[in-house]
Each structure stands twice: as C-alpha cells, then as structure tokens.
Enzyme design. Structure first.
Site, PDB file in Angstrom:
ATOM      1  N   TYR A 143      -0.634  15.387   0.642  1.00 17.91           N
ATOM      2  CA  TYR A 143      -0.359  14.096   0.313  1.00 17.91           C
ATOM      3  C   TYR A 143       1.056  13.549   0.617  1.00 17.91           C
ATOM      4  O   TYR A 143       1.752  13.857  -0.495  1.00 17.91           O
ATOM      5  CB  TYR A 143      -1.401  13.333  -0.609  1.00 17.91           C
TER       6      TYR A 143
ATOM      7  N   LYS B  73      -2.449  13.513   4.367  1.00 19.95           N
ATOM      8  CA  LYS B  73      -2.713  12.063   4.427  1.00 19.95           C
ATOM      9  C   LYS B  73      -1.015  11.868   4.282  1.00 19.95           C
ATOM     10  O   LYS B  73      -0.222  11.971   3.432  1.00 19.95           O
ATOM     11  CB  LYS B  73      -3.174  11.694   2.921  1.00 19.95           C
TER      12      LYS B  73
END
EC number: 4.3.3.7
Length: 288
Positions: free
Chosen positions: A134, A162
């Site tokens: 992320y 992400k």
C-alpha cells in the site's frame, strides 16, 4: 490471487462509548456484501488503524472472517512503521482466518528504497498469506519507487499493490513492468476509471460504502467495452466520491452510512464528526 474488482476499505463501527461494536460490524459487512463489494480491507486508514489497538484489530479480523465465511476475500491491514511489530501482528492475523494482508509503506521514519524493500520482504518471509502493498505518500511521506515495487513483485507471496500516489504514469509503469499475476488496485476513488484504462485490476474504495453498486456497474461496463456508459457513471458518481473526502476520512463516509440507516457510530479522536454545516452539504450531495 484475485481479490475482486471493487474492494471496500471498511470503516470500523464503534458504540456510543467509542468501543468496537461487533453487532454494528456484522450489519455493515452484510450491507457491503449486498451492495457491490467484492472484498473487504480491514484495519486500514479508513478503519481508523492509528487508534485501534492490536487486540481490537485481531478481534475485528477474526469476527469479520467468521461473518463473511469465505463469501468474499478479507484482507487485514497489519502494516506499521515498525518491522518487527508488523511481523508479529501479521503472524497473529494469519490465525484469524483472513485471506490476505495489506501492508502500508512505513510512515514517519522515512526509510529509503533499500529499507522499504527489506521491510516488506522480511514481513513476506514470515507469512504464507498473500500480501497487498500500500503506497500512500500523502499519509506516509514516502513514495515507494516503481523499481522497488517491481522488485517486491518478484517475492512469491507479494501479489498486489494498492497505489494511492495519484500518479497515473507511475501506475502505468508498474503494470507494464510486473508479471500479469501481479495486480494493481488504485487507492483513489475518483481515479478508478482512469486507472482501469491503463490496466489496473480494480479499486480499494471508501465511497463504495454508499455507492458500491454504481462503482461495480462502472467497472463492469468498462470491462464489457461500454466505455461511454462507464464514463457517464463516473461523471454521475464523482460528486459523491468527492463528498466522502470533504473532511478527514472516515468522518464523512461514517456520516453518510449513518444517514442511510447503516449505524457505524462516530470517529475516534483526534478525528471529529462533521459539523452541522458539513453534514448538510453532504446530505445535499447524497440526496441528488
């Protein structure tokens, strides 16, 4: 592993005293499954991870895994800026029944690229679960490079990232340079459609709490080659997406859920609820 197209970064429901509320959590999970969510990400930014204790996170992971009962994937946000602590929480999360782990870039201590690589690699070597990286420079003050992401994608159980960099060129390069089995999810709701156009797999979304079906319709329209329809849906839901970030998240989306009758309670300090003026603005957008 395919986590789905529209993943919801789930809010953490609290009771009137600010404690974890499992009854509300069950109702929220059912609401999300019924309204377009292909998967859930727990204990992330939207889940107020900075103010959740490890015990609360593990309790949440276990409870949601039991409620979901393998109907959709559940990912546990176990990342922090302490590598050893993250390894420990990841190992404990693995025992709760979740299907994957999401790991945020270490914030505040500002590691260099070599440090980022070793951080994520060390955690990956200590779990069998698939990992989603992320990258969120707006919150962590670290923008992980394309090169580091590409190198990490070669670690067997690091399967996804992400990307909340907002940089479509960077996303394009990551997609181009990684194996087809490695997926990129966009982390900014309003960039869902632009990112799909350059090859993203889907979105980890906040606004899908309230417009999950519309987002799913937009994504599926694009996949089916109906780009004009997808663009029209994007334009129509953009105001609601933006409204979910009109104040520090997740205060607006919690207010929206409560307004729609999905009781998730308040936010924990240092976050505060919307002012009356902010709520009236939000309500006006939701009612359109």
């Amino acid at each position: 592993m395919d986590f789905g197209k529209v993943l919801t970064a789930m809010v953490t429901p609290f009771d009137s005293e600010g404690k974890l509320d499992l009854n509300k959590t069950e109702m929220l999970v059912e609401h999300l499954i019924a309204n377009g969510s292909d998967g859930l990400v727990l204990g992330g930014t939207t889940g107020e991870s900075p103010t959740l204790s490890d015990d609360e996170k593990l309790k949440l992971f276990k409870f949601v895994s039991e409620v979901v009962n393998d109907r959709i994937p559940v990912l546990a946000g176990a990342g922090s800026n302490n590598t050893e602590a993250t390894i420990q929480l990841t190992k404990e999360a693995e025992l709760t029944g979740v299907n994957g782990i999401m790991l945020v870039t270490p914030y505040y201590n500002k590691p260099n690229e070599a440090g980022l690589y070793q951080h994520f690699k060390s955690i990956a070597e200590n779990t069998k679960l698939p990992i989603m990286l992320y990258n969120v420079p707006g919150r962590s003050v670290v923008n992980m490079s394309v090169d580091t992401t590409v190198e990490l994608s070669k670690v067997p159980n690091i399967v996804s990232t992400k990307d909340a960099s907002g940089d479509i060129d960077m996303m394009s390069e990551i997609i181009e340079r990684t194996d087809e089995s490695f997926s990129l999810y966009v982390g900014d709701d309003s960039m869902t459609l632009p990112s799909l156009a350059v090859g993203s797999h889907g979105v980890v979304s906040v606004s899908s709490h309230v417009i999950g079906n519309e987002m799913q319709d937009m994504v599926q329209s694009f996949i089916n080659g109906e780009s004009k329809k997808a663009a029209k849906i994007h334009r129509s839901i953009l105001p609601k997406m933006k409204a979910c970030f009109m104040a520090p998240s997740p205060a607006p989306v919690k207010a929206a859920l409560n307004y729609y009758g999905v009781d998730v309670g308040s936010v924990r300090l240092p976050l505060v609820d919307l002012t009356l003026d902010e709520f009236n603005t939000l309500k006006g957008i939701l009612d359109q």
